[in-house]
Write an enzyme that holds these catalytic residues in place. Structure first.
Site, short mmCIF file in Angstrom:
data_model
loop_
_atom_site.label_atom_id
_atom_site.label_comp_id
_atom_site.label_asym_id
_atom_site.label_seq_id
_atom_site.Cartn_x
_atom_site.Cartn_y
_atom_site.Cartn_z
CG ASP A 99 13.60 -10.29 19.20
OD1 ASP A 99 14.28 -11.33 19.29
OD2 ASP A 99 13.94 -9.30 18.55
CG ASP A 201 19.01 -12.11 20.05
OD1 ASP A 201 19.13 -11.32 19.11
OD2 ASP A 201 19.80 -12.15 21.02
CD GLU A 264 20.26 -11.93 15.32
OE1 GLU A 264 20.73 -10.83 14.97
OE2 GLU A 264 20.18 -12.28 16.50
CG HIS A 326 17.22 -4.53 15.79
ND1 HIS A 326 16.87 -5.67 15.10
CD2 HIS A 326 17.87 -4.95 16.90
CE1 HIS A 326 17.28 -6.73 15.77
NE2 HIS A 326 17.89 -6.31 16.86
CG ASP A 327 21.28 -5.74 15.43
OD1 ASP A 327 21.11 -4.93 16.36
OD2 ASP A 327 21.07 -6.97 15.54
#
Length: 523
Positions: A99, A201, A264, A326-327
């Site tokens: 990431d 990200d 992302e 994860h969000d």
């Protein structure tokens, strides 16, 4: 099929490392823990793991505030541990993605420490500094995604710095060629070490309007909505210059062989697909398609969404789908336990590369976190509006041992309440479990070229039914899903009448009559 890149037919499995497996008894997952569970992932059938940030960090935002882009945080292990994990994964045929967090660093990164030391420091322009507005306040009305002004006053140097997220996460100035060169060297460092790709990200945040005008006010904002929605991020994100940066990242990835870049990007589809780039100047391989996370769980709406996405893809653009991360709230919370099984059929049979979030293969739902155990700065900054991410970041449950064998200590977040029955060991032994359903679907993707790489063709259906065909050459597969809670009849196409049910969310005995929350694959 021989012309396809590995990531086109792969199943990517996201690991939130703090919550996957603790190997040293500190209540936090780590790299040795991930390595210890690789064989279970092989048994499940995944092809690649994407690990959320593991770089050195003060953990203001749990690793998304990076203090060193070329190291490993001691909480997770060492570079030697990482090399061991990478070698172990590759030995099992598993690819490994990291990431990358290029939009911002930690305020404790040496670059920022230098930048804020004085106005004439050589690294001052590595970050975004601006004088106050005439009234002494922030330079403009931009709002942090975590609430409040995106500008933080620095008393020592008499200017504001910009942070799209926490004040401990100052944004890098990607208009500075030195920043760009330094970050491109980070990609080269990890590619040379042997990783197979990056998830990038907040890619769409990385460049800001050069003149920093106010963002347009959102007239529809009202109390109870996230603070950042008070304005439209017209000038603080999704700027045209980002595509040139994505193209350079792609050139570096392609120069290292069979690598993949996943961006992302939370944008509407017409804007999202621009991040594929063009045939002559390609961008990231997979701009993350998050539509299923926020979709209305309705068959006609989903059918229209899928068709629109397929139609919007540029020449050579490969689709991808995501159910959870994860969000965002877990699928079992959004649609219920029964429909979560139907959703897994959908994710793993649509055209494109699916990403599976750890724990969704068990059907874990969001976990209620007592107020005194809340860790997430987003929830602490804006409590009570439903933006907290702790409920989806809780530990994996492996078996019926203490703490589900995640850790020998107190876990950093509590486990789901039904972990004693909802864990890998129990579900592995139950042919009707969510884990076994996921395993079966992943095996089908390998057995059927149509599922791995075939075309998508909608099939006529009514009511709560969603139906489609996957086809590659002579291999044809039919998928029918009942997204509702009442029985639905379905007219099986003539070409599919001789096919057998090879996977089912539940039921599947009579393909022409689907019970509530039923779905199946015919092949």
């Amino acid at each position: 099929m021989n012309d396809a890149a590995w990531w086109q037919s792969a199943i990517i499995y996201q690991i939130y490392p703090r919550s996957f497996q603790d190997s040293n008894g500190d209540g936090i997952g780590d790299l040795r823990g991930i390595e210890a569970r690789l064989d279970t992932l092989v048994e499940l059938g995944i092809d690649a793991i994407w690990i959320s940030p593991i770089f050195p960090s003060p953990m203001a935002d749990f690793g998304y505030d990076v203090a060193d882009y070329c190291g490993i945080d001691p909480r997770f292990g060492t570079l030697a541990d990482f090399d061991s994990l990478l070698a172990a994964a590759h030995a099992r045929g598993i690819k490994l993605l990291l990431d990358l967090v290029p939009n911002h660093s930690s305020d404790q990164h040496p670059w920022f420490v230098e930048s804020r030391s004085s106005r004439d420091n050589p690294k001052r322009d590595w970050y975004i500094w601006r004088d106050p507005a005439p009234d002494g306040g922030p330079p403009n009305n931009w709002i942090s995604d975590f609430g409040g002004s995106a500008w933080e006053w620095d008393d020592a140097t008499g200017q504001y710095y910009y942070h799209a997220f926490l004040k401990e996460q100052p944004d890098l100035n990607w208009r500075n060629p030195a920043v760009r060169a330094a970050m491109m060297d980070v990609l080269r460092f990890w590619f040379a070490r042997g990783i197979d790709g990056f998830r990038i990200d907040v890619l769409w945040h990385m460049v800001k309007h050069a003149d920093f005008p106010d963002n347009p006010v959102n007239a529809e904002w009202q109390p109870g909505m996230p603070d950042y929605m008070r304005v439209h991020q017209t000038h603080s994100a999704d700027q045209p210059e980002i595509h040139d940066i994505a193209a350079e990242m792609r050139q570096i990835a392609d120069a290292h062989g069979a690598r993949v870049l996943i961006g992302e990007i939370y944008l509407p589809v017409p804007d999202l697909v621009r991040y594929y780039g063009t045939v002559d100047t390609p961008g990231v391989h997979l701009p993350f398609n998050f539509q299923l996370i926020g979709a209305e769980w309705d068959a006609p709406a989903l059918a229209a969404m899928i068709d629109a996405y397929e139609a919007a893809l540029p020449p050579g653009g490969w689709p991808n789908w995501v159910l959870g991360n994860h969000d965002r709230p877990r699928i079992a919370t959004r649609v219920g336990a029964e429909q979560a099984r139907v959703a897994m059929l959908l994710l793993l049979t649509l055209r494109g590369t699916p990403t599976l979030y750890n724990g969704d293969e068990l059907g874990i739902a969001d976990v209620d976190i007592p107020a005194e155990q809340v860790q997430d700065p987003r929830e602490l900054n804006e409590p009570g509006i439903g933006m907290g991410r702790d409920p989806v970041r809780t530990p994996m449950a492996w078996d019926v041992g203490p703490n589900a064998s995640f850790t020998s200590a107190t876990p950093w977040l509590p486990l789901h309440a039904d972990w004693a029955s909802r864990n890998v060991a129990v579900q592995r032994g139950d042919p009707a479990s969510m884990w076994r359903l996921t395993q079966k679907l992943l095996a089908l993707r390998r057995a059927h070229p149509a599922l791995a790489l075939g075309d998508y063709h909608p099939v006529a259906a009514s009511g709560a039914l969603l139906a489609y065909e996957r086809r590659l050459g002579t291999d044809r597969v039919l998928v029918v899903l009942n997204l509702g809670g009442t029985p639905q009849s379905f007219a099986i196409p003539e070409w599919a009448e001789g096919l057998a049910v090879v996977a089912a969310a539940q039921g599947g005995a009579d393909p022409a009559l689907l019970g509530p929350h039923e779905g199946y694959v015919l092949a």
